[in-house]
Design a protein around this motif. Structure first.
Motif, PDB file in Angstrom:
ATOM      1  N   THR A  24     -85.123  32.010 -70.594  1.00  0.00           N
ATOM      2  CA  THR A  24     -85.379  30.675 -70.033  1.00  0.00           C
ATOM      3  C   THR A  24     -84.247  29.699 -70.331  1.00  0.00           C
ATOM      4  OG1 THR A  24     -86.697  30.215 -72.011  1.00  0.00           O
ATOM      5  CG2 THR A  24     -87.894  30.877 -70.039  1.00  0.00           C
ATOM      6  N   LEU A  27     -81.377  30.350 -67.615  1.00  0.00           N
ATOM      7  CA  LEU A  27     -81.678  30.137 -66.199  1.00  0.00           C
ATOM      8  C   LEU A  27     -81.113  28.823 -65.651  1.00  0.00           C
ATOM      9  CD1 LEU A  27     -85.278  31.598 -65.853  1.00  0.00           C
ATOM     10  CD2 LEU A  27     -83.199  32.463 -64.764  1.00  0.00           C
ATOM     11  N   LYS A  31     -78.310  28.645 -62.564  1.00  0.00           N
ATOM     12  CA  LYS A  31     -78.484  27.806 -61.365  1.00  0.00           C
ATOM     13  C   LYS A  31     -77.335  26.813 -61.221  1.00  0.00           C
ATOM     14  CE  LYS A  31     -81.824  24.912 -58.892  1.00  0.00           C
ATOM     15  NZ  LYS A  31     -80.809  24.011 -58.336  1.00  0.00           N
ATOM     16  N   GLY A  53     -90.715  36.957 -64.284  1.00  0.00           N
ATOM     17  CA  GLY A  53     -90.267  35.929 -63.344  1.00  0.00           C
ATOM     18  C   GLY A  53     -88.830  35.516 -63.523  1.00  0.00           C
ATOM     19  N   ASN A  54     -88.253  35.749 -64.728  1.00  0.00           N
ATOM     20  CA  ASN A  54     -86.866  35.328 -64.967  1.00  0.00           C
ATOM     21  C   ASN A  54     -85.873  36.072 -64.079  1.00  0.00           C
ATOM     22  OD1 ASN A  54     -87.831  33.596 -66.867  1.00  0.00           O
ATOM     23  ND2 ASN A  54     -87.066  34.707 -68.648  1.00  0.00           N
ATOM     24  N   ILE A  56     -86.512  37.371 -61.130  1.00  0.00           N
ATOM     25  CA  ILE A  56     -86.706  36.872 -59.761  1.00  0.00           C
ATOM     26  C   ILE A  56     -85.983  35.543 -59.569  1.00  0.00           C
ATOM     27  CG2 ILE A  56     -88.440  36.042 -58.103  1.00  0.00           C
ATOM     28  CD1 ILE A  56     -90.422  38.017 -59.492  1.00  0.00           C
ATOM     29  N   LYS A  57     -86.136  34.632 -60.550  1.00  0.00           N
ATOM     30  CA  LYS A  57     -85.480  33.320 -60.458  1.00  0.00           C
ATOM     31  C   LYS A  57     -83.960  33.458 -60.462  1.00  0.00           C
ATOM     32  CE  LYS A  57     -88.884  30.048 -62.226  1.00  0.00           C
ATOM     33  NZ  LYS A  57     -89.246  29.131 -63.312  1.00  0.00           N
ATOM     34  N   GLU A  59     -82.141  35.856 -59.386  1.00  0.00           N
ATOM     35  CA  GLU A  59     -81.700  36.299 -58.057  1.00  0.00           C
ATOM     36  C   GLU A  59     -81.823  35.175 -57.033  1.00  0.00           C
ATOM     37  OE1 GLU A  59     -81.977  41.089 -57.658  1.00  0.00           O
ATOM     38  OE2 GLU A  59     -83.808  39.988 -57.132  1.00  0.00           O
ATOM     39  N   GLU A  60     -82.910  34.407 -57.131  1.00  0.00           N
ATOM     40  CA  GLU A  60     -83.081  33.266 -56.224  1.00  0.00           C
ATOM     41  C   GLU A  60     -81.952  32.258 -56.389  1.00  0.00           C
ATOM     42  OE1 GLU A  60     -86.915  31.669 -57.061  1.00  0.00           O
ATOM     43  OE2 GLU A  60     -88.010  33.186 -55.907  1.00  0.00           O
ATOM     44  N   TYR A  61     -81.445  32.125 -57.625  1.00  0.00           N
ATOM     45  CA  TYR A  61     -80.346  31.185 -57.892  1.00  0.00           C
ATOM     46  C   TYR A  61     -79.003  31.744 -57.452  1.00  0.00           C
ATOM     47  CZ  TYR A  61     -83.687  28.671 -60.881  1.00  0.00           C
ATOM     48  OH  TYR A  61     -84.780  27.977 -61.364  1.00  0.00           O
TER      49      TYR A  61
END
Length: 463
Positions: A24, A27, A31, A53-54, A56-57, A59-61
């Protein structure tokens, strides 16, 4: 925004920037650098499912993920951000540096770019509480404060909003300091004792890492050292700027000290009486020391009325001698932060007049437990042990000169549920039970917060 911040983010644009660890704290950095146009790589020993979820986030970033056992061997990057938990001298990182890769950390870059005054705290024990008290002092005096570092959130994502008139208040671990070549405006060292010897090659490396907090200060800087701790006090000759000390044993020429039960500050011989130690809301002589350190750090910035107001109202930091609940007349406390023998001996076991019940044990950091044995025999009536260090703690207790098998009961358990059950079964109304592990949490838990929260959830569920 100042030009150095603009220049830095201009420099990282289109660079391959890798972050070690997809937790966390990293992250927001992933970003931020992705938003600034860097080609971000996120590396972690865990597989994708274990990241939850880390992953997934990340990759989203926009991060490319490198996962699994060989996550450090396959890094192709221009800049690598080392997480504090990754040893600076790890073979793969040494190899990256030899090949011209920039190896840095969030704190190093923050220190390079920060436009405001930085007050930083390190030490074996007490650094989180001391850092928080300093922050509370400054906020109560009307300052805008950015609190972070080892205490929780990363500060680099806030860098563009930091004003020159603000204060950054930072907790620094030895893992962060080992590679830092810039020191804060005000450096505080609470104390030093053997710790993290599972990661550092020896005690000297640990001490040398801590010393970086003062080694790169200028003549306009300030260092605050603990006179009562031989190792910390030994840093005195390396201080380049002004030097303030703190002590519960001696009166000082410059710094905060205890005169009977009165906290005083001597400003180069001009003494101000500040408050009685009974004005401090959080209990324990170790917290008196934390206040002496914090007062020495902010002297000349925060007035005495504000210092007293904070002392009377500040209730402490979670997981530090934190009252959980009373059940069947027994009071339960969470001191999960006590991840070393000295923290248990000088913290939890100094707080209570009567003998208490403690739950101890955890991950082995290869630090000596012999000094803890006599203190446990003096202060504990039921010792509940779990984890890898359980045999070491039991041996330290039984080998101590003051060991008496008739005055202390030792119980070994397998997990926290069994530990709390044993505490309930072996306590009576009026007793105190405290989680005070004297050991790190790893192996059983991710960190001391998870350990403390698990303990609290079990205690709060007692019926």
């Amino acid at each position: 925004m100042n030009s150095s911040i603009n220049d830095f983010f201009g420099y990282v644009k289109n660079k391959k920037v890798a972050f070690i660890g997809i937790g966390t704290s990293n992250l927001p950095l992933i970003k931020m650098f992705s938003d600034k146009g860097a080609k971000v790589i996120a590396c972690d020993k865990k597989d994708f499912n274990s990241l939850g979820g880390n992953g997934i986030k990340a990759e989203e970033y926009g991060a490319k993920l490198i996962l699994g056992e060989n996550y450090l061997s396959n890094i192709d990057a221009d800049i690598v951000f080392r997480s504090p938990g990754t040893p600076f001298y790890k073979d793969e990182l040494v190899s990256l540096r030899k090949n011209g890769v920039v190896l840095t950390s969030e704190m190093e870059v923050f220190f390079d770019l920060c436009p405001c005054k930085v007050i930083a705290v390190t030490g074996s024990d007490g650094k989180t509480t001391t850092t928080t008290i300093i922050s509370e002092f400054l906020k109560a005096s009307g300052q805008n404060v950015h609190l972070g570092g080892n205490i929780g959130k990363p500060l680099l994502p806030e860098i563009e909003s930091v004003k020159p008139t603000d204060y950054a208040v930072v907790e620094l671990s030895s893992f962060q300091l080992i590679s830092m070549r810039r020191s804060p405006d005000v450096a505080v060292v609470t104390n030093l004792a053997p710790n993290h010897l599972d990661i550092h090659k020896d005690m000297q490396e640990y001490i040398d890492a801590k010393k970086n907090i003062i080694l790169h200060q200028s003549a306009f800087s300030k260092a605050v050292l603990n006179l009562d701790n031989d190792i910390t006090n030994g840093f005195s000759n390396d201080v380049r700027g002004s030097l303030a000390k703190f002590s519960v044993k001696e009166k000082l020429y410059n710094g905060a000290y205890l005169d009977g039960t009165t906290i005083c500050y001597s400003d180069y011989g001009k003494v101000t009486k500040i408050m009685d130690i009974k004005d401090i809301k959080i209990p324990g002589m170790h917290n008196v020391e934390n206040y002496l350190a914090a007062i020495s750090a902010v002297w000349g910035i925060v007035d005495t009325e504000t210092i007293v107001k904070v002392a009377k109202t500040f209730g402490g930091v979670e997981h530090r001698a934190e009252f959980v609940r009373e059940f069947n007349g027994v009071k339960y406390y969470n001191d999960s932060i006590a991840s070393s023998p000295t923290r248990t001996a000088l913290g939890t076991l100094s707080l209570y007049d009567e003998k208490i019940i403690i739950i101890a044990g955890g991950y082995d950091k290869h630090i000596p437990y012999e000094p803890l044995g006599p203190v446990i025999n003096d202060k504990v009536k039921v010792l509940i042990l779990l984890g890898n260090t359980a045999p070491k703690i039991e041996e330290a207790v039984k080998k101590a000169d003051n060991y008496d098998e008739n005055t202390i009961k030792i119980i070994n358990v397998n997990n926290m549920e069994e530990a709390v059950k044993a505490a309930v079964e072996n306590s009576e109304s009026g007793d105190i039970v405290s989680l005070s592990p004297a050991s790190a949490s790893f192996g059983l838990y991710k960190n001391f917060e998870e350990r403390g929260n698990h303990f609290k959830s079990i205690v709060n569920g007692l019926k």
